[in-house]
Each structure stands twice: as structure tokens, then as C-alpha cells.
Design an enzyme around this catalytic site. Structure first.
Site, PDB file in Angstrom:
ATOM      1  N   ASP A 140      38.819  54.507  45.085  1.00 54.02           N
ATOM      2  CA  ASP A 140      40.106  55.202  44.967  1.00 54.02           C
ATOM      3  C   ASP A 140      41.295  54.242  44.934  1.00 54.02           C
ATOM      4  O   ASP A 140      42.438  54.674  44.839  1.00 54.02           O
ATOM      5  CB  ASP A 140      40.270  56.220  46.109  1.00 54.02           C
ATOM      6  N   ASP A 199      32.713  36.347  45.987  1.00 54.00           N
ATOM      7  CA  ASP A 199      34.060  36.824  45.636  1.00 54.00           C
ATOM      8  C   ASP A 199      35.001  36.756  46.834  1.00 54.00           C
ATOM      9  O   ASP A 199      36.205  36.924  46.682  1.00 54.00           O
ATOM     10  CB  ASP A 199      34.010  38.261  45.108  1.00 54.00           C
TER      11      ASP A 199
END
Ligand code: AMP
Ligand code: MG
Length: 469
Positions: free
Chosen positions: A115, A240
Site C-alpha cells: 500500500d 537491498d
């Protein structure tokens, strides 16, 4: 505010221009006065609320989401800023340039199913722990502000939403290079490497890409040694989440050791213990190997030669780590690094592990020569203390200073952070503020700092962190 966005000089494959998504009713929850001052945010803090909530864009800012990939728990995936937006860079008073990033600022082309939002608890958690790390003297991204969005977001239950303003020397990750190597052309990879060299002040020479690899390895070796020495468990050392700047980045399920035990894992999603405290140095080495792999096409046109060059540089990592760690470890005992002192130090760690001694507290007791705790009553600990006294000789003020500067009185204890966050969710920031005040002076051996309640209750030692999103 004068923002620049040097990332726009890179090929377009490395970013997507995108604006933050406005939130319903932004409210400034916490503001970092000293970071603000350093970066030139000199107006009344609330004047920045709408900008740092993403409801308005600073005039000079050209916001982007950065593309990157990464190995998450050893699985390679395409990622990117799915809920973060880089507003641009600001030049600080110290003349360095810093990335200003919003985290929790809405969906981007990299959001996949997410989201694009973040919950208040985890964003305050990142604020508290990154600031604590900074004051502990460990390279880290920092936090300028947390804005409550006035919106609820759906997690296991509905949670208050928030936007964090994160400050970093750079957000380029090992995963950014993996993305370039996997999905880009060699020109794009080279452009990223050249940009990184310039941006991270890698010393220039005739072998720039080898220097880049060496410098990143050096910075990680030092960083991970500092984590180990302070008892920090990152919790999700995916490629990452490893910044090439050498800053600690992405405070998700991180936590601090209570009892000393290399097998310590806090994260609920780390079932295999891949990112356990004792595994961190090895995992950093694994991540650095992934970085080296991504650089191969730049090291030589000849694959075999490229691998040979990368390997030779990678081989320096374990030694660099050991060196930084052993030196720092001996300092915790007020000693200079020698083989003998390192042995003395590791024997002590072994005793702490056997007797389940609290990592921070035990070093603090050693610094204060306060041997009242049960741990120091064990016969083998007593004989260790005799060896220690022999190695040190008379304790001078120099010994004492070295120990005080290496052994914090205060760390962001998991249970204290949790209590502060729980209270913040009910609308009171008092505990967060008090905790932050104490965390600003971790090496101050004053009565006020020493009295600040630290040790978790015995029942609070099975702390679990959830990958808060
Ligand atoms: P992290 O676990 O925070 O390092 O995030 C891993 C990846 O998931 C990154 O690409 C994030 O941008 C993405 N991500 C995490 N949470 C969300 C979210 N709520 N919405 C969209 N992307 C997310
Ligand atoms: Mg991340």
C-alpha cells in the site's frame, strides 16, 4: 530549501519520477532539532509538516522512487522504493550532501502488492534506533521527523499511519548494483558505478571499480565490527538493505542483545537464524560477494580475469573485519590489541555466554569495577578477573577513558523501546522523548544515566520483533 536531484543524471532505468500521495491530516509527532539545524530547516518545524507528509512538494524538489533488486533471505527479487520517495539532496552545514527521503509516502511503480504506507510504531522505532546508533558513534541513516498521517492503515489490525523523513549520505545499495547487472546494459552499470564513485568520495585512481569494491568492503568491515561490539542485531541483512555508503540502513526487525549469545535472533520472519547476531559478519561477506559479482563486467572484459580480481579484493574482508573487531573488543577492556589480549577478551565472551550474562550490563560493570552481580561470583570468572588485572596492571585514567568510551551505559533496550512505542500509539510521546534524551549520551557515566532503568525483567528476555511495515 534548495534541493538538487543528482540521481536524475543517471540513465532513466534507475528511477521513476513520482510524487508522494497526500495524507488526510498530517500532524508533526517528532522533530529532530539538531538534524534540522544541520540541514538548514530553520523555520518553525510545523511549517514543514505538509512537505514532509507528502501533501506538498518543495519548489526545487523533483521526487523519485529508486529502482533496485536484492537477495531477500538469499532469494533474488526485483524490489525498488515501494513506499519511499527521494525528495532530493540538500547541502548541509558541514558541506556534505544528504538524501532526504520520505518513507511511507504512498504507492510507487515499485510497490507490487503493497500500500506504500508505513505504520507509526515502526517509523518511530526507526527514528529512535537510528538516532541511538548515531549517538553510539555507528554510521547510520538518520531521522529528521515523523508525521502522523491522520489515517489508519490495514495491517493485522488497523494501525495509525505515518511518514518518516530519512536522511542518508546515499541510498545506493548492493541491490542497486544487482539491479543494474541483472537488468541493465554495461553502459548503465558503468554509469551507476561512476556516479557512486563520485558521490561516495571513493578515492580516484587508475582502477576505479576495484577501488570502489575495496572501499565498500572496508566500510562494511568497520560497520559490522561496530554492530558486533555494541550488540546490535540488524535482523534483515538482505542485499537491498546494505548501503554502499557504509551507513546502517532500514531499521525493521532490529534489536539489541540482552544476554550474550551469538545465536540470538529477534526477528519473527528469520526462522532459520540466517541473520543471527553471530552470523552478521559472514552474511556481510556474502552480500559483498554479490556486490563484487555485479561489478564483474567492469573489472575486465575477460571473465576469468574479472573473477580473479574481484576475489583478490573480497579476500581482504575477513581480515579487515577481524582487525576492526578485535581492536574494538580489546578497547572494551581498556586494552590495546595483542594476540594475548584478544584471547583474554574472547574468553570473557565465552564466560558471558555460559552464564547468560547481559552484554551491555556486564561491560558496564567491568568499566565501573562493580563486581556485585552474580556473574562475577563464579569461580572461573574470578580467575578471569585476576588475569584481566594482570594484563591491565594499575588501572589508569587512560584505561578508564578507553573503557567508558567503548562500553555504553545505555542502549535502546528492546523492552524500553517497546514501552515507549506502545505509549506513543495511545497519543503520548513522553516516554519516547525521555528515552531519546538518555540515548543521546550513551557513554556518559553520570548518576542520572546509570540510574535509568535498563535491564529487562527476566520474563522480558524472549523479545521478538516483527518486520513492521
Ligand atoms: P524492507 O523490508 O522495508 O526492506 O522492504 C523490502 C521491499 O518491500 C522494498 O522494495 C520496499 O519498498 C517494499 N515494501 C515494504 N513495505 C511496503 C509497503 N507497505 N508498500 C509497498 N512496498 C513495500
Ligand atoms: Mg529495505
Amino acid at each position: 530549501m534548495h534541493f538538487t536531484q543528482s540521481y536524475l543524471t543517471l540513465p532513466a532505468t534507475f528511477y521513476k519520477e513520482i510524487l508522494p500521495t497526500p495524507v488526510a491530516e498530517p500532524q508533526l509527532i517528532i522533530w529532530n532539532e539538531s538534524v534540522a539545524e544541520e540541514l538548514g530547516f530553520s523555520d518553525t518545524p510545523t511549517n514543514y509538516t505538509k512537505f514532509l507528509a507528502g501533501n506538498e512538494t518543495f519548489e526545487s524538489s523533483q521526487p523519485i522512487a529508486q529502482a533496485y533488486a536484492g537477495h531477500q533471505f538469499a532469494n533474488f527479487t526485483m524490489l525498488g522504493d515501494g513506499r519511499a520517495i527521494l525528495l532530493g539532496e540538500l547541502k548541509a552545514k558541514n558541506d556534505s550532501t544528504y538524501d532526504i527521503q520520505l518513507k511511507g509516502s504512498g504507492r510507487t511503480p515499485f510497490s507490487r502488492g503493497g500500500d506504500g504506507r508505513a505504520a507509526l510504531g515502526p517509523m518511530l522505532r526507526e527514528y529512535i534506533i537510528s538516532e541511538a546508533m548515531h549517538h553510539l558513534g555507528i554510521p547510520t541513516t538518520r531521522s529528521l521527523a515523523v508525521i502522523y498521517s491522520g489515517e489508519g492503515i490495514q495491517r493485522e489490525t488497523v494501525k495509525p499511519g505515518a511518514v518518516l523523513t530519512r536522511i542518508a549520505k546515499s541510498h545506493i545499495r548492493v541491490g542497486t548494483f544487482q539491479y543494474a547487472a541483472q537488468f541493465g546494459s554495461i553502459e548503465e552499470l558503468r554509469a551507476l558505478a561512476d556516479y557512486t564513485i563520485e558521490h561516495l568520495f571513493i578515492p580516484e585512481n587508475e582502477k576505479p571499480y576495484e577501488s570502489l569494491l575495496q572501499e565498500v568492503i572496508q566500510r562494511q568491515a568497520t560497520l559490522i565490527a561496530q554492530w558486533q561490539l555494541i550488540g546490535f542485531v540488524h535482523g534483515v541483512m538482505n542485499t537491498d538493505n546494505m548501503a554502499l555508503s557504509g551507513e546502517t540502513i532500514d531499521y525493521g526487525p532490529c534489536a539489541f542483545l540482552d544476554n550474550y549469545d551469538p545465536a540470538t535472533v529477534f526477528s519473527s520472519i528469520d526462522q532459520q537464524g540466517r541473520y543471527a547476531y553471530g552470523n552478521q559478519p559472514g552474511i556481510a561477506g556474502w552480500n559483498l560477494a554479490r556486490f563484487a559479482e555485479s561489478l564483474l563486467p567492469l573489472l575486465s572484459d575477460n571473465q576469468e580475469q574479472a573473477v580473479e580480481r574481484a576475489q583478490a579484493i573480497l579476500d581482504s574482508y575477513p581480515k579487515l573485519f577481524e582487525q576492526a573487531y578485535n581492536e574494538g573488543l580489546c578497547r572494551k577492556f581498556g586494552l590495546t590489541q595483542t594476540t594475548e589480549n584478544t584471547k583474554l577478551a574472547s574468553d570473557f565472551l565465552q564466560l558471558m555466554q555460559t552464564h547468560k550474562a547481559d552484554y551491555t550490563d556486564t561491560f558496564r560493570a567491568l568499566t565501573l569495577q562493580d563486581y556485585s552481580h552474580d556473574f562475577f561470583g563464579h569461580t572461573e570468572v574470578q580467575s578471569w578477573l585476576e588475569r584481566f588485572e594482570q594484563s591491565m596492571g594499575t588501572r589508569t585514567s587512560q584505561h578508564q577513558h578507553m573503557m567508558e568510551a567503548s562500553n555504553p551505559v545505555i542502549i535502546p533496550r528492546n523492552h524500553l523501546v517497546q514501552q515507549a512505542l506502545d505509549e506513543a500509539e495511545t497519543g503520548s510521546m513522553e516516554k519516547v522523548i525521555t528515552l531519546l534524551e538518555h540515548l543521546e549520551k550513551p557513554y556518559t557515566y553520570s548518576p542520572a544515566q546509570l540510574d535509568f532503568d535498563q535491564r529487562p525483567p527476566e520474563t522480558g528476555r524472549d523479545f521478538v520483533t516483527y518486520c513492521g511495515t
